[in-house]
Design an enzyme around this catalytic site. Structure first.
Site, mmCIF file in Angstrom:
data_model
loop_
_atom_site.group_PDB
_atom_site.id
_atom_site.type_symbol
_atom_site.label_atom_id
_atom_site.label_comp_id
_atom_site.label_asym_id
_atom_site.label_seq_id
_atom_site.Cartn_x
_atom_site.Cartn_y
_atom_site.Cartn_z
ATOM 1 N N CYS B 11 0.847 -1.198 0.000
ATOM 2 C CA CYS B 11 0.000 0.000 0.000
ATOM 3 C C CYS B 11 0.883 1.250 0.000
ATOM 4 O O CYS B 11 1.602 1.522 0.977
ATOM 5 C CB CYS B 11 -0.924 -0.068 1.218
ATOM 6 S SG CYS B 11 -1.559 1.520 1.797
ATOM 7 N N CYS B 14 0.359 3.762 2.775
ATOM 8 C CA CYS B 14 0.818 3.223 4.063
ATOM 9 C C CYS B 14 2.332 3.432 4.204
ATOM 10 O O CYS B 14 2.830 3.840 5.259
ATOM 11 C CB CYS B 14 0.523 1.722 4.159
ATOM 12 S SG CYS B 14 -1.172 1.284 3.785
#
Lengths: 411, 88
Positions: B11, B14
């Protein structure tokens, strides 16, 4: 288990398929709302170049159903030939002598040179709806065949065609449309299409695993292979779209359909910008686990060549699944490209440029990983702003395709 | 107050938030955080019914959720919010 999301994807794919099928049948049945364009060829029976050109024009009229060919043998139409050449001030020095509107092409070399020149003039005349000059002279002489009528109006002069038009754009201000270059447009659309941190999940997972293995050679080669094959798949996809638009030619309602898609796409991108969303939706868990499982088994394969083949096949699969149902921007871009009059090699050069920008975010992440042994994230702020600028551009392109297609003809 | 951080190695957002949180945790030593990988800690992620990633769940003294944030957030904005809710 089939979910609502799967059904939505299926409907989208069916809709695309239906559109292609409709376009094919509509083309075959000549149901086209398009003013006819007349090409008059003055020829001689003993002229071999005239035979070549007539053969070419026959093929061209199949590609552009609105095209009508008027073949006039010079011996039988000597007076008309003389009058036309005098009035156009283009001496009748030889045959074939081809007239389209008020434009004259003398001689015929090959399909790639003179043929291309004639085709470009036909395209221009279909857009500007220029008058059939020869029909005008024939009518004056009282020899215009029954059923034929003079079509078209005044053609804009070269200065207007070359100068383009001043267009007022939001954010960007007043812009001369002739100065909006195709490379800039390619960059903007490709950036909007490709710069998407949320779409990088497969590459990021692959890189994180390869970094974990601490094998720089594998990281470099397998990572490069994944990116290269992903780019190649998208290139082939764009090339297919481009050739669809070449094959279907200047079908007006196809252009209008792409215009509508562009308007909707522009609005959706602006909506996404307005939503200020910075997170990414998680991909379907099952699909994600399946792909991650495949990646893990590929990179742990002992045979390097098998691993390379596996990564390449994975890149093809992953990208094909995403491509089929997200055809909007590629279709819009390749329609614009197909409308531009370029040598064949330049079309593919533009596609390569598109791919380079499209893959830019992936390449940045990969190169940083190779250099620093770390995966980093890219801020979704970039894709937010590309949604804003790109959304405006795409929306305008859609409006131009619908109402002023000549404004998006580059070259 | 405690913050549960949900993310994944794949991600992008993230990964972007990792160094920001490291700086924040250095700046606010009183702050308690826990990180969960959504692929490994599946049950915890499911418990909070997360829709987007990264996700940050803010829990009060009684471990009750009082706020959540999805996506990237500016470090300054996050520090301000944490300091305003320090005693929750």
């Amino acid at each position: 288990m089939i979910t609502t999301k799967h059904m939505r994807i299926l409907y989208k794919c069916l809709l695309l398929f239906f559109i292609f099928l409709s376009l094919y049948f509509l083309k075959a049945n000549n149901i086209l709302a398009q003013d006819p364009v007349y090409v008059t060829i003055f020829y001689s029976e003993t002229c071999p170049h005239c035979v070549k050109e007539k053969f070419f024009l026959d093929k061209l009229s199949q590609k552009y159903p609105y095209l009508n060919i008027r073949e006039l043998e010079t011996t039988d139409n000597r007076e008309l030939f003389q009058k036309v050449s005098e009035r156009l001030r283009k001496p009748a020095r030889g045959v074939p002598y081809t007239v389209i509107g008020e434009e004259v092409v003398v001689g015929y070399q090959s399909d790639d040179t003179t043929g291309k020149q004639i085709e470009n003039i036909v395209i221009e005349h279909s857009t500007y709806k220029c008058t059939d000059f020869v029909a005008g002279v024939m009518e004056e002489e009282g020899i215009l065949p029954q059923g034929e009528k003079i079509v078209g109006g005044d053609c804009p002069d070269d200065e207007v065609k070359q100068k383009g038009v001043l267009v007022k754009l939001p954010v960007l201000g007043t812009v001369d449309s002739s100065s909006l270059s195709l490379p800039v447009l390619t960059f903007l659309i490709a950036f909007m299409d490709g710069f998407n941190p949320c779409a990088m999940w497969v590459l990021l997972f692959l890189i994180s695993l390869l970094i974990g293995l601490k094998d720089k050679k594998k990281l470099l080669i397998l990572g490069s292979a994944f990116i290269f094959v992903s780019g190649a798949v998208y290139f082939l996809f764009l090339a297919a779209w481009l050739n669809v638009f070449f094959f279907l030619g200047f079908v007006p309602w196809l252009r209008s359909l792409i215009g509508i898609i562009a308007v909707i796409s522009g609005i959706l991108h602006l909506r996404d910008y307005h939503r200020k969303r910075t997170g990414c939706k998680a991909t379907d868990e099952k699909k994600r686990k399946k792909i991650f499982g495949r990646i893990q088994s590929i990179i742990h394969t002992r045979s390097f060549w098998l691993a390379l083949a596996g990564i390449s096949a994975l890149a093809v699969t992953v990208n094909m699944l995403e491509l089929v149902c997200s055809a909007g921007l590629p279709a819009i871009y390749t329609q614009i490209l197909a409308l531009s009059r370029l040598p064949a090699w330049q079309y593919y050069l533009y596609l390569l440029f598109y791919i380079a920008i499209f893959m830019l975010d992936d390449m940045i992440i990969f190169l940083i990983a190779v250099k620093t042994w770390q995966t980093i994230g890219i801020s979704s702020k970039f894709s937010r702003y590309s949604n804003l600028i790109g959304g405006i551009i795409i929306l305008l392109l859609g409006i131009f395709l619908l109402f002023k297609p000549e404004w998006v003809m580059f070259g | 107050m405690k913050v549960l951080k949900f993310g994944a190695v794949w991600c992008s957002g993230c990964l972007l938030m990792v160094p920001r949180w490291q700086e924040i945790e250095k700046k606010l030593p009183w702050l308690k955080t826990e990180y969960y990988d959504i692929d490994k800690d599946v049950e915890v992620a499911k418990k909070y019914r997360l829709t987007d990633y990264p996700a940050f769940i803010f829990l009060d003294k009684d471990d009750q959720e009082f706020h959540r944030i999805y996506g990237e957030i500016d470090k300054k904005e996050l520090v301000e919010y944490l300091q305003d809710n320090k005693n929750k």
